[in-house]
Design a protein around this motif. Structure first.
Motif, PDB file in Angstrom:
ATOM      1  N   GLU A  96       7.448 -11.214  -3.619  1.00 31.35           N
ATOM      2  CA  GLU A  96       7.329 -10.566  -2.314  1.00 31.35           C
ATOM      3  C   GLU A  96       7.824  -9.130  -2.340  1.00 31.35           C
ATOM      4  N   PHE A  97       6.999  -8.227  -1.792  1.00 37.08           N
ATOM      5  CA  PHE A  97       7.386  -6.850  -1.484  1.00 37.08           C
ATOM      6  C   PHE A  97       6.957  -6.595  -0.052  1.00 37.08           C
ATOM      7  N   ARG A  98       7.911  -6.326   0.808  1.00 35.91           N
ATOM      8  CA  ARG A  98       7.570  -6.112   2.212  1.00 35.91           C
ATOM      9  C   ARG A  98       6.832  -4.801   2.424  1.00 35.91           C
ATOM     10  N   ASP A  99       7.152  -3.801   1.612  1.00 35.67           N
ATOM     11  CA  ASP A  99       6.518  -2.489   1.738  1.00 35.67           C
ATOM     12  C   ASP A  99       5.745  -2.192   0.461  1.00 35.67           C
ATOM     13  N   THR A 100       4.428  -2.314   0.531  1.00 37.64           N
ATOM     14  CA  THR A 100       3.599  -2.104  -0.665  1.00 37.64           C
ATOM     15  C   THR A 100       3.158  -0.650  -0.810  1.00 37.64           C
ATOM     16  N   ARG A 101       3.709   0.240  -0.004  1.00 37.49           N
ATOM     17  CA  ARG A 101       3.445   1.666  -0.209  1.00 37.49           C
ATOM     18  C   ARG A 101       4.081   2.147  -1.507  1.00 37.49           C
ATOM     19  N   GLY A 102       5.084   1.400  -2.008  1.00 40.27           N
ATOM     20  CA  GLY A 102       5.738   1.737  -3.265  1.00 40.27           C
ATOM     21  C   GLY A 102       6.560   0.551  -3.732  1.00 40.27           C
ATOM     22  N   ILE A 103       6.163  -0.074  -4.838  1.00 39.90           N
ATOM     23  CA  ILE A 103       6.887  -1.245  -5.321  1.00 39.90           C
ATOM     24  C   ILE A 103       7.717  -0.888  -6.562  1.00 39.90           C
ATOM     25  N   GLU A 104       8.650  -1.756  -6.900  1.00 32.77           N
ATOM     26  CA  GLU A 104       9.528  -1.528  -8.048  1.00 32.77           C
ATOM     27  C   GLU A 104       8.796  -1.895  -9.335  1.00 32.77           C
ATOM     28  N   LEU A 105       8.292  -0.900 -10.011  1.00 32.87           N
ATOM     29  CA  LEU A 105       7.623  -1.073 -11.294  1.00 32.87           C
ATOM     30  C   LEU A 105       7.641   0.273 -11.995  1.00 32.87           C
ATOM     31  N   GLN A 106       8.059   0.303 -13.249  1.00 30.91           N
ATOM     32  CA  GLN A 106       8.119   1.576 -13.940  1.00 30.91           C
ATOM     33  C   GLN A 106       7.867   1.421 -15.428  1.00 30.91           C
ATOM     34  N   ILE A 107       7.466   2.534 -16.033  1.00 28.89           N
ATOM     35  CA  ILE A 107       7.256   2.638 -17.468  1.00 28.89           C
ATOM     36  C   ILE A 107       8.167   3.746 -17.990  1.00 28.89           C
ATOM     37  N   GLY A 108       8.949   3.449 -19.024  1.00 31.08           N
ATOM     38  CA  GLY A 108       9.832   4.455 -19.608  1.00 31.08           C
ATOM     39  C   GLY A 108      11.291   4.143 -19.335  1.00 31.08           C
TER      40      GLY A 108
END
Length: 289
Positions: free
Chosen positions: A134-146
C-alpha cells in the motif's frame, strides 16, 4: 499451415508492429509463435504483435489483441491503436473507430496521418496499478536506484493507463541515465506484481516533456503511447505541467491532453504503413510435444 497469413508492418513514431487481420479466420497465436515473429534477426521483427479480431459486442468495430515481443499479452498500446484505427477507418469509410481492448473501449478519431485516441481515465490507487504494497500517495512512491544517500533515480510517480507505469523525474537529458541498465531491474521489481513500464521524464517547460521508455516485455523503444499518457497525467498531477503537453520521445512527439471535464486522456500522433507480406510457415510451426 494450410493458408498463408498476410500481415502489415506498421509503426507509430518508430514503435513498430506486425498486424494480422483475424476477423474472418479466427487465428490464435501462441507465445512461442509471437516470439518467433517478433524476433528482429530470425523473424519479421517488431515491438508488438497485433491481432485484429471480431468485435466482441455491439458498437465496437473490432477487438485488438496485443502481444509484446516476448510473447506476453498486454491490455493497451496507444501507438498500435492509432495504426489499427487508421486501417479500419479506411476500410469502413468513416473517421470515428471504436476499438475494443482488454483495457476497455477506445474511441479513435482519424484525420489523415494523425489519429486522436481517447485512452480513458488513469487509475492512481495502489491496488489498481497494481503495487504489491500500500502507498496512499502514488504521486511519488519509495523506490530508488543507486546509493541510499545519493540515488541515481528515485521517488517515481506511478499510474495505470491500461497497463502499469512508473515515471522517474530527472533533471538532465534522459539519455544520460543508463536506462538500458536499470530498465530490466525496475520492470521486474517486486513492487510491481505485473511488472511495469519505466519512463525517465525531463520537464523542459510546463507544456513540453522529454521522455525515454523501457517498455515491459520489449525493452528500450523509440516510442510508447501509454508511457506518454502516463507521463502527461503524472506531470499534471504533481504540478510539473499543465493538462496539455507535448511528449518528446526518441521517435518523435505526441500531443497529450488530460481533459479536465471527465479526466479522459486524449493522445494525438501519426501512424505509418511500412509494408506488407505473408508470415513464413516456419515462424508458425509449434514444437513437437
Amino acid at each position: 499451415m494450410a493458408n498463408a497469413i498476410a500481415y502489415l508492418k506498421m509503426n507509430g513514431l518508430g514503435n513498430d508492429f506486425v498486424v494480422v487481420d483475424a476477423r474472418a479466420s479466427k487465428i490464435r497465436f501462441s507465445p512461442a509463435q509471437v516470439r518467433r515473429i517478433s524476433d528482429r534477426e530470425t523473424g519479421i521483427g517488431c515491438d508488438q504483435f497485433i491481432v485484429m479480431e471480431p468485435a466482441p459486442y455491439p458498437g465496437a468495430d473490432l477487438f485488438m489483441r496485443i502481444y509484446n515481443e516476448d510473447g506476453s499479452e498486454v491490455d493497451a498500446c496507444g501507438n498500435a491503436s492509432r495504426c489499427v484505427a487508421a486501417l479500419v477507418a479506411e476500410e469502413l469509410v468513416k473517421s470515428e473507430i471504436l476499438i475494443a481492448t482488454n483495457a476497455g473501449l477506445l474511441v479513435a478519431q482519424v484525420n489523415g496521418d494523425q489519429v486522436t485516441v481517447d485512452m480513458g481515465k488513469p487509475k492512481f490507487d495502489w491496488q489498481d496499478i497494481p503495487l504489491s504494497e500500500e502507498f496512499r500517495d502514488t504521486r511519488g512512491i519509495e523506490l530508488q536506484i543507486g546509493p541510499i544517500d545519493a540515488p541515481v533515480l528515485h521517488t517515481p510517480s506511478v499510474v495505470n493507463v491500461g497497463n502499469p507505469h512508473a515515471v522517474f523525474w530527472v533533471s538532465d537529458d534522459p539519455e544520460k541515465y543508463g536506462l538500458e541498465r536499470f530498465g530490466p531491474l525496475l520492470e521486474n521489481h517486486p513492487i510491481f506484481p505485473q511488472r511495469a513500464n519505466i519512463s525517465l521524464a525531463q520537464v523542459i517547460s510546463p507544456d513540453k516533456i522529454r521522455v525515454k521508455v523501457w517498455e515491459r516485455g520489449v525493452g528500450l523503444t523509440l516510442a510508447c503511447g501509454t508511457a506518454a499518457c502516463a507521463v502527461a497525467v503524472c506531470a499534471a498531477r504533481t504540478r510539473r505541467s499543465g493538462r496539455k503537453v507535448t511528449i518528446e520521445l526518441p521517435g518523435g512527439a505526441l500531443q497529450l491532453e488530460w481533459r479536465e471535464s471527465d479526466d479522459h486522456i486524449l493522445m494525438t500522433g501519426p501512424w505509418a504503413l511500412d509494408g506488407r507480406g505473408e508470415l513464413p510457415a516456419e515462424l508458425m510451426m509449434e514444437p513437437a510435444a
